[in-house]
Design a protein around this motif. Structure first.
Motif, PDB file in Angstrom:
ATOM      1  N   ASP A  13       1.382  16.167   2.840  1.00  0.00           N
ATOM      2  CA  ASP A  13       1.658  16.971   4.038  1.00  0.00           C
ATOM      3  C   ASP A  13       1.345  18.425   3.696  1.00  0.00           C
ATOM      4  O   ASP A  13       2.235  19.271   3.594  1.00  0.00           O
ATOM      5  CB  ASP A  13       3.110  16.788   4.456  1.00  0.00           C
ATOM      6  CG  ASP A  13       3.404  17.461   5.783  1.00  0.00           C
ATOM      7  OD1 ASP A  13       4.578  17.687   6.086  1.00  0.00           O
ATOM      8  OD2 ASP A  13       2.442  17.789   6.518  1.00  0.00           O
TER       9      ASP A  13
ATOM     10  N   GLY B 139      -5.727   2.132  -5.388  1.00  0.00           N
ATOM     11  CA  GLY B 139      -6.608   2.468  -4.289  1.00  0.00           C
ATOM     12  C   GLY B 139      -7.997   2.815  -4.741  1.00  0.00           C
ATOM     13  O   GLY B 139      -8.962   2.715  -3.985  1.00  0.00           O
TER      14      GLY B 139
ATOM     15  N   THR C 185      -2.038  14.044  -4.455  1.00  0.00           N
ATOM     16  CA  THR C 185      -3.019  14.058  -3.400  1.00  0.00           C
ATOM     17  C   THR C 185      -3.601  12.695  -3.157  1.00  0.00           C
ATOM     18  O   THR C 185      -4.491  12.521  -2.357  1.00  0.00           O
ATOM     19  CB  THR C 185      -4.164  15.021  -3.766  1.00  0.00           C
ATOM     20  OG1 THR C 185      -4.817  14.506  -4.918  1.00  0.00           O
ATOM     21  CG2 THR C 185      -3.709  16.409  -3.997  1.00  0.00           C
ATOM     22  N   GLY C 186      -3.080  11.714  -3.849  1.00  0.00           N
ATOM     23  CA  GLY C 186      -3.700  10.412  -3.773  1.00  0.00           C
ATOM     24  C   GLY C 186      -4.729  10.254  -4.863  1.00  0.00           C
ATOM     25  O   GLY C 186      -5.219   9.176  -5.121  1.00  0.00           O
TER      26      GLY C 186
ATOM     27  N   SER D  70     -15.776   5.386  -4.852  1.00  0.00           N
ATOM     28  CA  SER D  70     -14.547   5.670  -4.130  1.00  0.00           C
ATOM     29  C   SER D  70     -13.383   5.585  -5.085  1.00  0.00           C
ATOM     30  O   SER D  70     -13.351   4.751  -5.994  1.00  0.00           O
ATOM     31  CB  SER D  70     -14.352   4.666  -2.978  1.00  0.00           C
ATOM     32  OG  SER D  70     -14.242   3.357  -3.495  1.00  0.00           O
TER      33      SER D  70
ATOM     34  N   THR E 207     -10.189  13.506   1.219  1.00  0.00           N
ATOM     35  CA  THR E 207      -9.626  12.304   1.842  1.00  0.00           C
ATOM     36  C   THR E 207      -8.195  12.084   1.395  1.00  0.00           C
ATOM     37  O   THR E 207      -7.314  11.744   2.193  1.00  0.00           O
ATOM     38  CB  THR E 207     -10.486  11.084   1.487  1.00  0.00           C
ATOM     39  OG1 THR E 207     -11.826  11.307   1.919  1.00  0.00           O
ATOM     40  CG2 THR E 207      -9.936   9.831   2.160  1.00  0.00           C
ATOM     41  N   ASN E 208      -7.925  12.278   0.101  1.00  0.00           N
ATOM     42  CA  ASN E 208      -6.579  12.045  -0.413  1.00  0.00           C
ATOM     43  C   ASN E 208      -5.583  13.097   0.058  1.00  0.00           C
ATOM     44  O   ASN E 208      -4.406  12.796   0.248  1.00  0.00           O
ATOM     45  CB  ASN E 208      -6.624  12.011  -1.944  1.00  0.00           C
ATOM     46  CG  ASN E 208      -7.372  10.794  -2.450  1.00  0.00           C
ATOM     47  OD1 ASN E 208      -7.376   9.749  -1.808  1.00  0.00           O
ATOM     48  ND2 ASN E 208      -8.024  10.925  -3.587  1.00  0.00           N
TER      49      ASN E 208
ATOM     50  N   THR F  82       1.948  10.037  -6.494  1.00  0.00           N
ATOM     51  CA  THR F  82       0.607   9.879  -5.954  1.00  0.00           C
ATOM     52  C   THR F  82      -0.077  11.201  -5.741  1.00  0.00           C
ATOM     53  O   THR F  82      -1.279  11.288  -5.701  1.00  0.00           O
ATOM     54  CB  THR F  82       0.649   9.128  -4.612  1.00  0.00           C
ATOM     55  OG1 THR F  82       1.475   9.846  -3.713  1.00  0.00           O
ATOM     56  CG2 THR F  82       1.178   7.736  -4.798  1.00  0.00           C
TER      57      THR F  82
ATOM     58  N   GLU G  61     -13.644  12.816  -2.133  1.00  0.00           N
ATOM     59  CA  GLU G  61     -12.486  11.971  -2.400  1.00  0.00           C
ATOM     60  C   GLU G  61     -11.197  12.786  -2.374  1.00  0.00           C
ATOM     61  O   GLU G  61     -10.173  12.343  -1.847  1.00  0.00           O
ATOM     62  CB  GLU G  61     -12.656  11.295  -3.765  1.00  0.00           C
ATOM     63  CG  GLU G  61     -11.542  10.324  -4.137  1.00  0.00           C
ATOM     64  CD  GLU G  61     -11.502   9.114  -3.243  1.00  0.00           C
ATOM     65  OE1 GLU G  61     -12.512   8.845  -2.559  1.00  0.00           O
ATOM     66  OE2 GLU G  61     -10.460   8.440  -3.223  1.00  0.00           O
TER      67      GLU G  61
ATOM     68  N   LEU H 299      -5.614  14.509   2.985  1.00  0.00           N
ATOM     69  CA  LEU H 299      -5.277  14.107   4.352  1.00  0.00           C
ATOM     70  C   LEU H 299      -4.432  12.848   4.365  1.00  0.00           C
ATOM     71  O   LEU H 299      -3.580  12.671   5.231  1.00  0.00           O
ATOM     72  CB  LEU H 299      -6.559  13.874   5.158  1.00  0.00           C
ATOM     73  CG  LEU H 299      -7.446  15.094   5.375  1.00  0.00           C
ATOM     74  CD1 LEU H 299      -8.749  14.686   6.040  1.00  0.00           C
ATOM     75  CD2 LEU H 299      -6.732  16.135   6.213  1.00  0.00           C
ATOM     76  N   ARG H 300      -4.650  11.961   3.415  1.00  0.00           N
ATOM     77  CA  ARG H 300      -4.017  10.650   3.463  1.00  0.00           C
ATOM     78  C   ARG H 300      -2.646  10.632   2.817  1.00  0.00           C
ATOM     79  O   ARG H 300      -1.763   9.903   3.256  1.00  0.00           O
ATOM     80  CB  ARG H 300      -4.943   9.638   2.779  1.00  0.00           C
ATOM     81  CG  ARG H 300      -4.507   8.192   2.906  1.00  0.00           C
ATOM     82  CD  ARG H 300      -5.518   7.272   2.227  1.00  0.00           C
ATOM     83  NE  ARG H 300      -6.792   7.261   2.916  1.00  0.00           N
ATOM     84  CZ  ARG H 300      -7.877   6.626   2.469  1.00  0.00           C
ATOM     85  NH1 ARG H 300      -7.831   5.979   1.312  1.00  0.00           N
ATOM     86  NH2 ARG H 300      -8.997   6.646   3.164  1.00  0.00           N
ATOM     87  N   HIS H 301      -2.428  11.430   1.774  1.00  0.00           N
ATOM     88  CA  HIS H 301      -1.216  11.277   0.970  1.00  0.00           C
ATOM     89  C   HIS H 301      -0.356  12.526   0.872  1.00  0.00           C
ATOM     90  O   HIS H 301       0.659  12.491   0.182  1.00  0.00           O
ATOM     91  CB  HIS H 301      -1.597  10.843  -0.453  1.00  0.00           C
ATOM     92  CG  HIS H 301      -2.334   9.540  -0.508  1.00  0.00           C
ATOM     93  ND1 HIS H 301      -1.746   8.341  -0.192  1.00  0.00           N
ATOM     94  CD2 HIS H 301      -3.627   9.265  -0.823  1.00  0.00           C
ATOM     95  CE1 HIS H 301      -2.632   7.364  -0.326  1.00  0.00           C
ATOM     96  NE2 HIS H 301      -3.790   7.896  -0.702  1.00  0.00           N
TER      97      HIS H 301
END
Length: 409
Positions: free
Chosen positions: A317, A363, A349-350, A370, A310-311, A347, A307, A313-315
Protein backbone atom coordinates in the motif's frame (compact mmCIF):
# COMPACT_ATOMS: atom_id res chain seq x y z
CA UNK A 1 -17.45 9.49 -4.51
CA UNK A 2 -20.92 8.76 -5.82
CA UNK A 3 -22.10 7.51 -2.44
CA UNK A 4 -20.65 10.60 -0.74
CA UNK A 5 -22.35 12.92 -3.26
CA UNK A 6 -25.67 11.14 -3.07
CA UNK A 7 -25.90 11.12 0.71
CA UNK A 8 -24.70 14.70 0.94
CA UNK A 9 -27.53 15.73 -1.36
CA UNK A 10 -29.97 13.56 0.55
CA UNK A 11 -29.06 15.43 3.76
CA UNK A 12 -29.55 18.92 2.32
CA UNK A 13 -33.41 19.02 2.40
CA UNK A 14 -33.46 18.12 6.08
CA UNK A 15 -31.76 21.40 6.92
CA UNK A 16 -34.94 23.08 5.76
CA UNK A 17 -36.90 21.05 8.27
CA UNK A 18 -34.41 21.77 11.05
CA UNK A 19 -34.99 25.45 10.48
CA UNK A 20 -38.74 25.16 10.20
CA UNK A 21 -39.43 24.88 13.94
CA UNK A 22 -37.36 27.90 15.00
CA UNK A 23 -37.73 30.13 11.96
CA UNK A 24 -41.50 29.81 11.74
CA UNK A 25 -41.98 29.66 15.51
CA UNK A 26 -44.01 26.49 15.22
CA UNK A 27 -43.43 25.81 18.92
CA UNK A 28 -45.83 28.69 19.63
CA UNK A 29 -48.45 27.30 17.24
CA UNK A 30 -51.25 24.92 18.29
CA UNK A 31 -50.11 21.25 18.36
CA UNK A 32 -52.35 20.14 15.44
CA UNK A 33 -50.96 22.92 13.25
CA UNK A 34 -47.38 22.28 14.32
CA UNK A 35 -47.53 18.54 13.62
CA UNK A 36 -49.33 19.07 10.32
CA UNK A 37 -46.66 21.45 9.04
CA UNK A 38 -43.84 19.22 10.25
CA UNK A 39 -45.46 16.19 8.59
CA UNK A 40 -45.74 18.18 5.36
CA UNK A 41 -42.03 19.07 5.60
CA UNK A 42 -41.07 15.43 6.21
CA UNK A 43 -43.10 14.33 3.19
CA UNK A 44 -41.39 16.97 1.03
CA UNK A 45 -37.96 15.81 2.14
CA UNK A 46 -38.70 12.15 1.44
CA UNK A 47 -39.97 12.98 -2.03
CA UNK A 48 -36.93 15.19 -2.63
CA UNK A 49 -34.59 12.32 -1.72
CA UNK A 50 -36.35 10.09 -4.25
CA UNK A 51 -36.07 12.86 -6.84
CA UNK A 52 -32.35 13.16 -6.13
CA UNK A 53 -31.90 9.44 -6.79
CA UNK A 54 -33.84 9.54 -10.04
CA UNK A 55 -32.27 12.85 -11.05
CA UNK A 56 -28.70 11.55 -10.66
CA UNK A 57 -29.55 8.38 -12.59
CA UNK A 58 -31.09 10.52 -15.31
CA UNK A 59 -28.20 12.99 -15.42
CA UNK A 60 -25.41 10.39 -15.27
CA UNK A 61 -26.86 7.44 -17.14
CA UNK A 62 -29.73 8.90 -19.15
CA UNK A 63 -32.41 6.83 -17.41
CA UNK A 64 -35.97 8.06 -17.93
CA UNK A 65 -37.88 9.71 -15.09
CA UNK A 66 -41.61 9.25 -14.59
CA UNK A 67 -43.90 12.23 -14.00
CA UNK A 68 -45.33 11.04 -10.67
CA UNK A 69 -42.60 12.12 -8.25
CA UNK A 70 -42.08 15.59 -9.78
CA UNK A 71 -45.84 16.14 -9.77
CA UNK A 72 -46.08 14.99 -6.14
CA UNK A 73 -43.24 17.32 -5.14
CA UNK A 74 -44.93 20.26 -6.91
CA UNK A 75 -48.22 19.42 -5.17
CA UNK A 76 -46.57 19.35 -1.73
CA UNK A 77 -44.85 22.68 -2.43
CA UNK A 78 -48.18 24.18 -3.48
CA UNK A 79 -49.86 22.87 -0.31
CA UNK A 80 -47.07 24.37 1.78
CA UNK A 81 -47.42 27.75 0.08
CA UNK A 82 -51.20 27.66 0.52
CA UNK A 83 -50.82 26.84 4.20
CA UNK A 84 -48.35 29.69 4.59
CA UNK A 85 -50.70 32.17 2.89
CA UNK A 86 -53.56 31.02 5.11
CA UNK A 87 -51.47 31.52 8.24
CA UNK A 88 -50.27 34.92 7.10
CA UNK A 89 -53.85 36.06 6.64
CA UNK A 90 -54.41 35.50 10.37
CA UNK A 91 -51.76 38.10 11.32
CA UNK A 92 -49.18 37.74 14.09
CA UNK A 93 -46.88 35.97 14.58
CA UNK A 94 -46.93 35.30 10.82
CA UNK A 95 -45.93 38.70 9.50
CA UNK A 96 -44.06 39.67 6.32
CA UNK A 97 -40.74 38.18 7.53
CA UNK A 98 -42.43 34.89 8.30
CA UNK A 99 -44.10 34.96 4.90
CA UNK A 100 -40.73 35.14 3.14
CA UNK A 101 -39.33 32.30 5.20
CA UNK A 102 -42.37 30.13 4.68
CA UNK A 103 -42.18 30.60 0.91
CA UNK A 104 -38.50 29.66 0.89
CA UNK A 105 -39.00 26.59 3.07
CA UNK A 106 -41.90 25.40 0.90
CA UNK A 107 -40.27 25.86 -2.51
CA UNK A 108 -36.68 24.96 -1.49
CA UNK A 109 -37.10 21.14 -1.48
CA UNK A 110 -38.95 21.29 -4.80
CA UNK A 111 -36.11 23.34 -6.34
CA UNK A 112 -33.49 20.90 -5.06
CA UNK A 113 -35.31 17.85 -6.38
CA UNK A 114 -35.91 19.27 -9.86
CA UNK A 115 -32.45 20.72 -10.48
CA UNK A 116 -31.27 17.62 -12.37
CA UNK A 117 -34.58 16.67 -13.97
CA UNK A 118 -34.99 19.56 -16.36
CA UNK A 119 -32.84 21.85 -18.51
CA UNK A 120 -31.47 25.00 -16.90
CA UNK A 121 -33.69 27.31 -18.96
CA UNK A 122 -36.80 25.35 -18.05
CA UNK A 123 -35.80 25.38 -14.39
CA UNK A 124 -35.24 29.15 -14.40
CA UNK A 125 -38.50 29.86 -16.25
CA UNK A 126 -40.51 27.59 -13.93
CA UNK A 127 -39.18 29.10 -10.72
CA UNK A 128 -39.50 32.62 -12.08
CA UNK A 129 -43.18 31.88 -12.64
CA UNK A 130 -43.50 30.43 -9.13
CA UNK A 131 -41.84 33.51 -7.63
CA UNK A 132 -44.19 35.82 -9.56
CA UNK A 133 -47.25 33.85 -8.43
CA UNK A 134 -46.07 33.90 -4.80
CA UNK A 135 -45.43 37.66 -5.00
CA UNK A 136 -48.96 38.29 -6.28
CA UNK A 137 -50.44 36.08 -3.57
CA UNK A 138 -48.38 37.75 -0.85
CA UNK A 139 -49.43 41.19 -2.02
CA UNK A 140 -53.07 40.12 -1.84
CA UNK A 141 -52.75 38.62 1.65
CA UNK A 142 -50.45 41.09 3.42
CA UNK A 143 -50.51 44.86 2.92
CA UNK A 144 -47.37 46.50 1.58
CA UNK A 145 -44.72 45.34 -0.79
CA UNK A 146 -42.25 43.95 1.77
CA UNK A 147 -43.59 40.39 1.74
CA UNK A 148 -44.00 40.25 -2.04
CA UNK A 149 -40.56 41.66 -2.89
CA UNK A 150 -38.85 39.70 -0.13
CA UNK A 151 -40.46 36.45 -1.30
CA UNK A 152 -39.25 37.04 -4.85
CA UNK A 153 -35.68 37.66 -3.71
CA UNK A 154 -35.78 34.73 -1.28
CA UNK A 155 -37.07 32.32 -3.90
CA UNK A 156 -34.55 33.57 -6.46
CA UNK A 157 -31.62 33.03 -4.10
CA UNK A 158 -32.91 29.64 -2.94
CA UNK A 159 -33.57 28.39 -6.48
CA UNK A 160 -30.24 29.68 -7.76
CA UNK A 161 -28.26 28.07 -4.94
CA UNK A 162 -30.18 24.81 -5.36
CA UNK A 163 -29.50 24.75 -9.09
CA UNK A 164 -25.81 25.59 -8.67
CA UNK A 165 -25.17 23.11 -5.84
CA UNK A 166 -26.98 20.13 -7.32
CA UNK A 167 -25.77 20.73 -10.88
CA UNK A 168 -22.15 21.04 -9.73
CA UNK A 169 -22.42 17.80 -7.77
CA UNK A 170 -23.90 16.01 -10.77
CA UNK A 171 -21.27 17.49 -13.08
CA UNK A 172 -18.42 16.28 -10.86
CA UNK A 173 -19.81 12.75 -10.89
CA UNK A 174 -20.32 12.95 -14.65
CA UNK A 175 -16.69 13.99 -15.16
CA UNK A 176 -15.49 11.16 -12.92
CA UNK A 177 -17.51 8.62 -14.93
CA UNK A 178 -16.05 10.02 -18.14
CA UNK A 179 -12.52 9.75 -16.75
CA UNK A 180 -13.16 6.16 -15.71
CA UNK A 181 -14.57 5.34 -19.14
CA UNK A 182 -11.63 7.05 -20.86
CA UNK A 183 -9.18 4.94 -18.86
CA UNK A 184 -10.92 1.78 -20.00
CA UNK A 185 -10.95 2.99 -23.58
CA UNK A 186 -7.27 3.91 -23.30
CA UNK A 187 -6.44 0.43 -22.06
CA UNK A 188 -8.40 -1.19 -24.88
CA UNK A 189 -6.75 1.09 -27.43
CA UNK A 190 -3.30 0.23 -26.07
CA UNK A 191 -4.04 -3.48 -26.40
CA UNK A 192 -5.45 -2.98 -29.90
CA UNK A 193 -2.44 -0.90 -30.93
CA UNK A 194 -0.05 -3.57 -29.68
CA UNK A 195 -1.97 -6.25 -31.54
CA UNK A 196 -1.81 -4.18 -34.70
CA UNK A 197 1.92 -3.66 -34.27
CA UNK A 198 2.56 -7.34 -33.69
CA UNK A 199 0.29 -8.30 -36.59
CA UNK A 200 2.04 -5.81 -38.83
CA UNK A 201 5.45 -7.23 -37.94
CA UNK A 202 4.29 -10.77 -38.61
CA UNK A 203 2.76 -9.72 -41.91
CA UNK A 204 5.93 -7.95 -42.98
CA UNK A 205 8.04 -10.97 -42.07
CA UNK A 206 5.82 -13.78 -43.30
CA UNK A 207 3.73 -12.26 -46.08
CA UNK A 208 6.39 -12.17 -48.77
CA UNK A 209 7.98 -15.48 -47.75
CA UNK A 210 4.67 -17.34 -47.72
CA UNK A 211 3.84 -15.95 -51.14
CA UNK A 212 7.23 -17.14 -52.47
CA UNK A 213 6.75 -20.55 -50.84
CA UNK A 214 3.33 -20.95 -52.44
CA UNK A 215 4.65 -19.90 -55.84
CA UNK A 216 7.70 -22.20 -55.75
CA UNK A 217 5.62 -25.10 -54.43
CA UNK A 218 3.21 -24.73 -57.33
CA UNK A 219 6.15 -24.60 -59.74
CA UNK A 220 7.68 -27.70 -58.14
CA UNK A 221 4.39 -29.56 -58.55
CA UNK A 222 4.27 -28.68 -62.25
CA UNK A 223 7.87 -29.75 -62.75
CA UNK A 224 7.35 -32.98 -60.84
CA UNK A 225 4.38 -33.90 -63.04
CA UNK A 226 6.63 -33.45 -66.04
CA UNK A 227 9.34 -35.48 -64.28
CA UNK A 228 11.79 -32.62 -64.55
CA UNK A 229 14.82 -32.69 -62.22
CA UNK A 230 14.42 -28.97 -61.49
CA UNK A 231 11.55 -29.88 -59.13
CA UNK A 232 14.07 -30.97 -56.50
CA UNK A 233 15.87 -27.64 -56.76
CA UNK A 234 12.63 -25.74 -56.24
CA UNK A 235 11.71 -27.80 -53.16
CA UNK A 236 15.17 -27.21 -51.68
CA UNK A 237 14.55 -23.49 -52.18
CA UNK A 238 11.17 -23.82 -50.47
CA UNK A 239 12.86 -25.55 -47.53
CA UNK A 240 15.45 -22.78 -47.28
CA UNK A 241 12.82 -20.03 -47.30
CA UNK A 242 10.77 -21.89 -44.68
CA UNK A 243 13.81 -22.07 -42.36
CA UNK A 244 14.49 -18.37 -42.90
CA UNK A 245 10.87 -17.55 -42.11
CA UNK A 246 11.07 -19.57 -38.91
CA UNK A 247 14.16 -17.67 -37.80
CA UNK A 248 12.57 -14.32 -38.66
CA UNK A 249 9.42 -15.19 -36.69
CA UNK A 250 11.57 -16.10 -33.70
CA UNK A 251 13.28 -12.75 -34.05
CA UNK A 252 9.94 -10.95 -34.06
CA UNK A 253 8.76 -12.80 -30.96
CA UNK A 254 12.09 -12.21 -29.23
CA UNK A 255 11.88 -8.51 -30.01
CA UNK A 256 8.27 -8.43 -28.89
CA UNK A 257 9.23 -9.81 -25.46
CA UNK A 258 12.33 -7.67 -24.96
CA UNK A 259 12.20 -5.04 -22.22
CA UNK A 260 13.94 -1.69 -22.57
CA UNK A 261 15.00 0.25 -19.49
CA UNK A 262 13.89 3.68 -20.71
CA UNK A 263 10.48 2.37 -21.79
CA UNK A 264 9.99 0.47 -18.53
CA UNK A 265 11.00 3.48 -16.43
CA UNK A 266 8.47 5.66 -18.23
CA UNK A 267 5.83 2.95 -17.89
CA UNK A 268 6.56 2.49 -14.18
CA UNK A 269 6.27 6.23 -13.56
CA UNK A 270 2.98 6.41 -15.44
CA UNK A 271 1.44 3.31 -13.85
CA UNK A 272 2.47 4.15 -10.30
CA UNK A 273 1.31 7.76 -10.55
CA UNK A 274 -2.01 6.51 -11.90
CA UNK A 275 -2.20 4.36 -8.73
CA UNK A 276 -1.57 7.49 -6.58
CA UNK A 277 2.04 6.50 -5.82
CA UNK A 278 4.62 9.29 -5.93
CA UNK A 279 7.23 7.76 -8.26
CA UNK A 280 10.67 9.41 -8.54
CA UNK A 281 13.02 8.17 -11.27
CA UNK A 282 16.72 9.08 -11.28
CA UNK A 283 18.57 7.58 -14.26
CA UNK A 284 21.29 9.81 -15.76
CA UNK A 285 22.40 7.05 -18.16
CA UNK A 286 18.98 7.08 -19.85
CA UNK A 287 18.57 10.86 -19.68
CA UNK A 288 21.78 11.61 -21.54
CA UNK A 289 23.76 12.57 -18.44
CA UNK A 290 26.11 9.57 -18.71
CA UNK A 291 27.26 7.14 -21.36
CA UNK A 292 24.40 4.90 -22.48
CA UNK A 293 24.22 1.42 -21.01
CA UNK A 294 24.79 -1.65 -23.17
CA UNK A 295 21.70 -3.12 -24.77
CA UNK A 296 21.80 -6.32 -22.70
CA UNK A 297 22.07 -4.33 -19.47
CA UNK A 298 19.17 -2.07 -20.43
CA UNK A 299 17.01 -5.09 -21.24
CA UNK A 300 17.80 -6.92 -17.98
CA UNK A 301 17.28 -3.83 -15.83
CA UNK A 302 14.04 -3.16 -17.71
CA UNK A 303 12.73 -6.53 -16.56
CA UNK A 304 13.70 -5.68 -12.97
CA UNK A 305 11.77 -2.39 -13.16
CA UNK A 306 8.76 -4.13 -14.68
CA UNK A 307 8.64 -6.86 -12.03
CA UNK A 308 9.29 -4.42 -9.19
CA UNK A 309 6.50 -2.12 -10.37
CA UNK A 310 4.08 -5.03 -10.59
CA UNK A 311 4.96 -6.13 -7.06
CA UNK A 312 4.56 -2.61 -5.62
CA UNK A 313 1.04 -2.47 -7.01
CA UNK A 314 0.22 -6.03 -6.01
CA UNK A 315 1.70 -6.39 -2.52
CA UNK A 316 2.19 -2.93 -0.99
CA UNK A 317 0.00 0.00 0.00
CA UNK A 318 2.67 2.40 -1.16
CA UNK A 319 2.59 6.19 -1.17
CA UNK A 320 6.05 6.71 -2.69
CA UNK A 321 8.50 4.76 -4.80
CA UNK A 322 12.02 5.73 -5.86
CA UNK A 323 13.99 4.20 -8.73
CA UNK A 324 17.70 5.03 -9.02
CA UNK A 325 20.13 3.81 -11.68
CA UNK A 326 23.87 4.46 -11.28
CA UNK A 327 27.11 3.28 -12.89
CA UNK A 328 29.83 2.63 -10.32
CA UNK A 329 33.23 1.15 -11.16
CA UNK A 330 32.06 -0.56 -14.32
CA UNK A 331 28.85 -1.89 -12.71
CA UNK A 332 25.28 -0.76 -13.34
CA UNK A 333 23.30 -0.57 -10.10
CA UNK A 334 19.50 -0.26 -9.96
CA UNK A 335 17.72 0.35 -6.67
CA UNK A 336 13.97 0.39 -6.32
CA UNK A 337 12.57 1.30 -2.90
CA UNK A 338 8.99 1.79 -1.76
CA UNK A 339 7.08 2.27 1.47
CA UNK A 340 3.68 0.94 2.51
CA UNK A 341 4.87 -2.50 3.65
CA UNK A 342 2.99 -3.79 6.73
CA UNK A 343 5.11 -4.37 9.81
CA UNK A 344 6.17 -7.99 10.03
CA UNK A 345 5.42 -8.67 6.38
CA UNK A 346 7.91 -10.90 4.62
CA UNK A 347 6.70 -10.25 1.13
CA UNK A 348 7.66 -6.58 0.95
CA UNK A 349 7.09 -5.39 -2.52
CA UNK A 350 6.39 -8.91 -3.53
CA UNK A 351 9.99 -9.15 -4.67
CA UNK A 352 10.89 -10.85 -1.45
CA UNK A 353 12.96 -10.15 1.59
CA UNK A 354 15.94 -12.13 0.53
CA UNK A 355 16.72 -15.57 -0.71
CA UNK A 356 14.37 -17.19 1.72
CA UNK A 357 11.16 -15.45 0.82
CA UNK A 358 8.67 -18.23 0.40
CA UNK A 359 5.59 -16.26 -0.64
CA UNK A 360 7.27 -14.21 -3.27
CA UNK A 361 9.52 -16.97 -4.50
CA UNK A 362 6.51 -19.19 -5.03
CA UNK A 363 5.09 -16.46 -7.16
CA UNK A 364 8.32 -16.22 -9.05
CA UNK A 365 7.60 -19.72 -10.08
CA UNK A 366 8.33 -20.78 -13.56
CA UNK A 367 9.16 -18.91 -16.66
CA UNK A 368 12.32 -17.14 -17.56
CA UNK A 369 11.05 -13.63 -17.22
CA UNK A 370 8.68 -13.34 -14.28
CA UNK A 371 9.21 -13.27 -10.53
CA UNK A 372 12.38 -13.17 -8.46
CA UNK A 373 13.57 -16.54 -9.63
CA UNK A 374 13.38 -15.56 -13.27
CA UNK A 375 15.05 -12.21 -12.56
CA UNK A 376 17.93 -13.84 -10.69
CA UNK A 377 18.46 -16.32 -13.51
CA UNK A 378 18.35 -13.54 -16.10
CA UNK A 379 20.86 -11.41 -14.17
CA UNK A 380 23.08 -14.38 -13.30
CA UNK A 381 23.44 -15.18 -17.00
CA UNK A 382 24.98 -11.72 -17.40
CA UNK A 383 27.15 -11.97 -14.27
CA UNK A 384 24.78 -9.86 -12.16
CA UNK A 385 23.05 -10.25 -8.81
CA UNK A 386 19.65 -9.42 -7.33
CA UNK A 387 19.03 -8.57 -3.68
CA UNK A 388 15.82 -7.64 -1.89
CA UNK A 389 15.02 -6.78 1.67
CA UNK A 390 14.00 -4.04 4.13
CA UNK A 391 14.95 -0.49 3.23
CA UNK A 392 16.38 2.23 5.42
CA UNK A 393 13.07 3.38 6.88
CA UNK A 394 10.34 1.52 8.73
CA UNK A 395 7.87 -0.22 6.48
CA UNK A 396 10.09 0.14 3.39
CA UNK A 397 11.57 -2.45 1.07
CA UNK A 398 14.36 -2.24 -1.45
CA UNK A 399 15.10 -4.18 -4.63
CA UNK A 400 18.72 -3.94 -5.75
CA UNK A 401 20.18 -5.27 -9.00
CA UNK A 402 23.82 -5.10 -10.07
CA UNK A 403 25.17 -5.87 -13.55
CA UNK A 404 28.71 -5.57 -14.90
CA UNK A 405 29.02 -3.50 -18.04
CA UNK A 406 31.76 -5.69 -19.53
CA UNK A 407 31.19 -9.16 -20.89
CA UNK A 408 27.42 -8.69 -21.23
CA UNK A 409 27.28 -9.19 -24.99
Amino acid sequence: MELFTRWTLYAVPWFFQLGATDVLRLRDAPPPLMWSLLGLSVAQNLVTMALFRQGLDHYLHGRPVGPRLPALSALLAAVGLAAGLALQATGEPYNSASAIRFAVLSVGPFALGCALLMPVRTFVALHAGVAAAVAVAEAAVLPGAAAAVGSVFGLAITSGLSLFTVRCSGWILHVMYEVDASRKVQARLAVAEERLRFGRDLHDVMGRNLAVIALKSELAVQLARRERPEAVTQMVEVQRIAHETQMEVRGVVRGYREADLQVELAGARSVLRAARVDCRVDCPAEDGGEAPLPEAVRSALGWVVREGTTNVLRHADAARCAVRVRVRAGTAVLEMENDGVPTGSRTGTGAGTGAGNGAAEAGAGTGGGSGLKGLRERLAALGGTLESGPGDGAGTYRLRAELPLEGTA
